[in-house]
Design a protein around this motif. Structure first.
Motif, short mmCIF file in Angstrom:
data_model
loop_
_atom_site.label_atom_id
_atom_site.label_comp_id
_atom_site.label_asym_id
_atom_site.label_seq_id
_atom_site.Cartn_x
_atom_site.Cartn_y
_atom_site.Cartn_z
N UNK A 474 35.60 50.54 -47.81
CA UNK A 474 36.58 49.99 -46.86
C UNK A 474 35.87 49.31 -45.69
N UNK A 475 34.83 49.95 -45.16
CA UNK A 475 34.08 49.34 -44.07
C UNK A 475 33.43 48.03 -44.52
N UNK A 476 32.78 48.07 -45.68
CA UNK A 476 32.09 46.88 -46.16
C UNK A 476 33.03 45.72 -46.36
N UNK A 477 34.20 45.96 -46.96
CA UNK A 477 35.16 44.88 -47.18
C UNK A 477 35.73 44.35 -45.87
N UNK A 478 35.94 45.26 -44.91
CA UNK A 478 36.46 44.84 -43.60
C UNK A 478 35.46 43.94 -42.89
N UNK A 479 34.18 44.29 -42.94
CA UNK A 479 33.16 43.49 -42.26
C UNK A 479 32.89 42.19 -43.00
N UNK A 480 33.01 42.22 -44.33
CA UNK A 480 32.90 40.98 -45.10
C UNK A 480 34.02 40.03 -44.73
N UNK A 484 30.73 39.73 -40.85
CA UNK A 484 29.60 40.54 -40.37
C UNK A 484 28.78 40.93 -41.59
N UNK A 485 27.99 40.01 -42.09
CA UNK A 485 27.41 40.15 -43.43
C UNK A 485 26.33 41.22 -43.51
N UNK A 486 25.51 41.38 -42.50
CA UNK A 486 24.41 42.34 -42.59
C UNK A 486 24.94 43.77 -42.73
N UNK A 487 25.85 44.14 -41.83
CA UNK A 487 26.42 45.50 -41.92
C UNK A 487 27.25 45.65 -43.18
N UNK A 488 27.97 44.61 -43.55
CA UNK A 488 28.81 44.67 -44.75
C UNK A 488 27.96 44.93 -45.99
N UNK A 508 32.65 50.52 -58.23
CA UNK A 508 31.49 49.67 -58.55
C UNK A 508 31.91 48.20 -58.59
N UNK A 509 33.03 47.93 -59.24
CA UNK A 509 33.50 46.56 -59.38
C UNK A 509 33.82 45.96 -58.02
N UNK A 510 34.57 46.70 -57.20
CA UNK A 510 34.97 46.13 -55.90
C UNK A 510 33.78 46.01 -54.96
N UNK A 511 32.80 46.92 -55.07
CA UNK A 511 31.59 46.79 -54.26
C UNK A 511 30.84 45.52 -54.63
N UNK A 512 30.74 45.24 -55.93
CA UNK A 512 30.08 44.01 -56.38
C UNK A 512 30.83 42.78 -55.91
N UNK A 513 32.15 42.83 -55.91
CA UNK A 513 32.95 41.72 -55.39
C UNK A 513 32.66 41.50 -53.91
N UNK A 514 32.60 42.60 -53.15
CA UNK A 514 32.29 42.48 -51.73
C UNK A 514 30.91 41.91 -51.49
N UNK A 515 29.92 42.34 -52.29
CA UNK A 515 28.57 41.80 -52.15
C UNK A 515 28.53 40.31 -52.50
N UNK A 516 29.33 39.91 -53.49
CA UNK A 516 29.42 38.48 -53.82
C UNK A 516 30.00 37.70 -52.65
N UNK A 553 39.39 38.20 -57.65
CA UNK A 553 38.38 37.85 -56.63
C UNK A 553 37.04 37.53 -57.28
N UNK A 554 36.64 38.33 -58.28
CA UNK A 554 35.34 38.11 -58.93
C UNK A 554 35.28 36.74 -59.59
N UNK A 555 36.33 36.37 -60.31
CA UNK A 555 36.35 35.05 -60.95
C UNK A 555 36.44 33.94 -59.90
N UNK A 556 37.16 34.19 -58.80
CA UNK A 556 37.24 33.21 -57.72
C UNK A 556 35.85 32.92 -57.16
N UNK A 557 35.09 33.98 -56.88
CA UNK A 557 33.75 33.81 -56.31
C UNK A 557 32.80 33.18 -57.33
N UNK A 558 32.95 33.57 -58.59
CA UNK A 558 32.13 32.95 -59.65
C UNK A 558 32.46 31.47 -59.79
#
Length: 853
Positions: A474-480, A484-488, A508-516, A553-558
């Protein structure tokens, strides 16, 4: 009827078994069919069996009686049958069968022998006599028998001469149900009735009687079934045939329509439910085997109306048994199978404590697996008291956020109180409330710096793993969301690591989406594509979880990263998949964002470009840009400007720039977009005046996309001014940034043809970036329209071309450009020649087609 009749003309010995539970019309079907055969002169012997026929002597007397009736018009056959008497000793019995075979031959080419209710013979001496008859009858005898079990059919299958009609064949189809009720029942009621009955003829017939007895205003009818009649029917025709042990096993189906042996054992304290269920499914089609899961468990399903009957029976036999069974079933599902079923059971039981327990333990997993809509729907259909628990309330708020009902989530989160919780429970509750508050802030596009659980982060180590992963996610997605990319990135990497240890695929899937998404914000297109593809790959491993939002979201970013990396085929495919997955989930923002990406990537091929561009620019900025980082706003702004200019709508572009000023300010990013617009409309001097301070100021553009575009535009402007050295240097700088980030498509944004010409002139002089230059030169040649002589237009001719679209006269244009009328006309003739046209109107139309204005 056709399947039954096929055996009459067969020259081989054949049998037809009609196997279905009570109420499927087996007797009715066979009676109508036999009557039709009799009318055609076929000899039909009908043998009704009952319990007394379990005695072999009674059984054979019934058979001989039916044959004598069938031979009424055949004296020789009738005499032969009347002279038959079954023997008791083996030798006499063999002679009886020999004489019986001779009697069959006297009937002629074919005699049909029909047995009804052969399941009554099961386990009796008469069953062996019946099977012996099947083995010894000659080809001239066609045996048809109806049964409620499959035991006889399974044994006779060994002869390879058996055909069968099952309950599936005898069930009513939707069209047949329509024909049964005609216009006496509205569509919604008929659909509900058909789903409940699953095409069971007896149930539909009882409902038909209910309609006939009901008042003319069917809206006032509470139930079409006469519950007493249906109950008595099932009691007499199905339940009475079950043994005591089988009834105990079937009672577990009163709680769950889908059951497996482990669950049945847990509910009934039984140890042999597996064998019982297997036998019941084989012999009673009211229970069917439906699947085997990945754990090797076999699942069985009960007919819905019979399941309701069993529920009544359990309450009737022991009023306190049902709540106990429901509690056990819910806890078993929560531990071993489907948490959503556990929640449904707890809500059905009206047990608020059990609901709170289920959601506390499994709510995070359910929401992560895409079941938020189901939780909200279950909450809407149940008593409010059941969801009043402290954990249940917060999970409901979280589910509401996941389906876009942010106001509802805020209302629930504001009213919930941790009543009656101990210290350890309160600690977990505080962190869960924090997750909900962070999710609300994310949906609002707000910062989360001011939010706190009241506990130090170090205390998270004692939280359940799934909740700990949810906090970091939740924190990572909020900062993304706010850039705020470094903390995210740190939070998302932690979330992914915890999820991998837990085997939590959805996190795992949503974390990867956030990292993307964080990689996209950093303008690292290769990392974006890598993380997005990892998310897609992980999500594809799940066949039970609804990962629609994550996959959208994953396909959007891809799609965006593939587009920037010049892989148009992959970009189009991912964009189409993003739209498809977005349509399967409830969030409007996700649907809008994927639609815009699809339109941006494939704009040239859209059938209605004008409508797409108008809708986009009118509603810009879209809600998903609220609080978004500058990189997302800039990309969307460039998309809108490109669409507007392609269609020649300068006002739309100016409107976009005006609105963008309120989102990103009138800083370097905004000025680059403005300079791009000025250049595209032929105002090169103004574009240079805007761009030069941005490039050479001490603080350059904040967003790398803007910087790439700025250097590429600088190269194009220098090229058009005839300064090849400066043009090459600027393009080299643009290629360096594009190569480092993967945002190759941004280099061509000032104009693909102009950029391609610069690259061609400087090829093999870009050093390490020559490969990128070659990719850009090759890209789009097969899909973009030819530009004829447009690349040969001089800067003044391009500037004049933009003025030709206005309604001003040649004189007014000459005054504005500080040129003589003759000079303007000379430039106009050059434009006409290079574009291959002969008039001002044709020049404007051709320039619009080529994207020059």
């Amino acid at each position: 009827m056709e399947a039954l009749t096929a055996g009459v003309s067969s020259r081989e010995t054949t049998f037809m078994v009609v196997s279905a539970p009570a109420g499927y019309g087996k007797t009715c079907l066979l009676a109508d069919w036999a009557r039709g055969l009799t009318d055609e002169g076929v000899a039909v012997a009908w043998c009704d069996l009952d319990v007394d026929d379990r005695d072999p002597m009674v059984f054979w007397n019934s058979v001989l009686g039916s044959l004598r009736f069938a031979a009424t018009d055949n004296d020789a056959a009738e005499f032969a049958v009347r002279s038959l008497e079954p023997g008791v000793d083996p030798l006499g019995h063999s002679e009886f069968f020999s004489r019986l075979a001779h009697a069959f031959e006297l009937f002629g080419d074919k005699v049909v022998l029909v047995f009804d209710d052969t399941h009554l013979l099961e386990g009796s001496p008469s069953e062996n006599e019946f099977l012996r008859l099947l083995r010894l009858v000659p080809p001239s005898v066609y045996v048809v028998f109806a049964t409620r079990t499959s035991l006889l059919e399974q044994r006779t299958r060994l002869t390879n001469r058996v055909h069968e009609l099952t309950a599936d064949s005898l069930s009513f189809t939707r069209a047949e149900a329509d024909a049964l009720f005609g216009d006496d029942l509205d569509v919604d009621k008929l659909e509900s009735l058909f789903v409940a009955s699953e095409g069971w003829p007896a149930a539909l017939s009882l409902a038909r009687l209910g309609v006939d007895r009901s008042p003319s205003t069917l809206d006032a009818v509470i139930s079409l079934f006469d519950s007493d009649v249906l109950h008595q029917y099932l009691q007499r025709e199905v339940y009475a045939d079950l043994s005591a042990s089988d009834r105990a096993t079937m009672h577990t189906l009163a709680v769950c329509p889908l059951i497996t042996a482990d669950l049945a054992n847990a509910m009934s304290d039984g140890l042999d439910s597996a064998n019982a269920l297997r036998r019941l499914a084989r012999n009673n089609p009211m229970l069917r085997r439906v699947s085997t899961d990945r754990s090797g468990r076999t699942w069985y399903r009960v007919q819905p109306l019979f399941g309701a009957f069993l529920r009544e029976k359990v309450v009737e036999l022991s009023p306190h048994a049902l709540p106990r069974m429901i509690d056990r079933a819910a806890r078993w599902h929560m531990e071993h199978a489907d948490a959503l079923v556990a929640l449904q059971l707890a809500l059905d039981a009206g047990d608020g404590d059990l609901v709170d327990t289920v959601l506390r333990r499994s709510g995070t997993e359910l929401i992560g697996d895409g079941h938020a809509s189901a939780i909200v729907a279950l909450a809407a259909s149940s008593s409010g008291r059941c969801l009043g628990g402290p954990f249940a309330s917060l999970m409901l708020a979280w589910a509401a956020i996941a389906v876009g009902e942010v106001e509802r989530a805020e209302d629930v989160a504001a009213r919930v109180r941790p009543t009656g919780l101990g210290v350890d429970d309160l600690f977990e509750w505080d962190w869960l409330l924090y997750v909900v508050q962070v999710r609300i802030a994310t949906a609002r596009g707000e910062r989360i710096d001011g939010l706190s659980s009241g506990w130090a982060d170090s205390t998270m180590l004692t939280l359940p793993g799934c909740l700990r992963a949810a906090v970091h996610l939740a924190r990572g997605l909020a900062e993304t969301r706010i850039g705020i990319t470094a903390r995210a990135t740190e939070e998302l990497e932690t979330s992914r690591a915890i999820a991998e240890n837990l085997g939590d695929l959805s996190s795992q899937v949503m974390s990867a989406v956030g990292l993307a998404a964080t990689a996209l914000d950093r303008c690292d297109m290769r990392a974006t594509l890598q993380h997005a593809e990892a998310a897609i790959d992980n999500a594809s491993r799940s066949t039970t979880q609804d990962q629609s939002e994550s996959l959208a979201y994953a396909h959007l970013l891809a799609a965006w990263s593939s587009h920037e990396l010049l892989d148009d085929c992959a970009a189009s495919s991912h964009a189409a998949s993003a739209v498809d997955f977005a349509a399967r989930q409830p969030l409007v923002d996700v649907q809008t964002q994927t639609k815009h990406a699809f339109q941006s990537i494939g704009f040239n091929g859209l059938p209605d470009k004008r409508r797409a561009a108008q809708d986009f620019t009118t509603a810009w900025p879209p809600p998903y840009l609220r609080g978004a980082p500058a990189s997302a706003v800039v990309t969307s702004l460039h998309f809108g400007i490109r669409m507007s200019l392609t269609l020649g709508e300068l006002r739309w572009s100016e409107r976009l720039l005006d609105r963008a000023r309120h989102l990103i300010g009138e800083g370097p990013d905004w000025h680059v977009a403005y300079a791009l617009l000025l250049h595209a409309t032929g105002r090169h001097s103004s574009a240079r005046g805007i761009l030069t301070p941005v490039l050479h100021a001490s603080q350059g553009p904040r967003v790398l996309v803007s910087e790439i575009v700025a250097w590429s535009l600088e190269s194009v402007l220098e090229h058009e001014s005839g300064n090849a050295f400066r043009s090459h240097a600027a393009m080299n700088h643009a290629l360096e940034l594009a190569d480092a980030t993967g945002a190759l498509a941004e280099v061509a944004r000032p104009g693909a043809d102009s950029v391609r010409a610069i690259l061609a002139r400087g090829l093999h002089r870009f050093g390490a970036h020559d490969e990128v230059a070659q990719q850009l030169m090759a890209h789009g040649r097969d899909v973009e329209p030819p530009t004829q002589g447009s690349s040969a237009l001089t800067p003044k001719e391009r500037e004049l071309l933009a003025e030709l679209k206005s309604l001003r006269t040649v004189g007014e244009i000459s005054d504005d450009m500080l040129l003589s009328i003759n000079t303007v006309k000379t430039h106009m003739r050059g434009i006409y020649r290079k574009l291959g046209v002969t008039s001002r109107r044709s020049a404007i139309a051709e320039a619009e087609r080529l994207g020059l204005v």
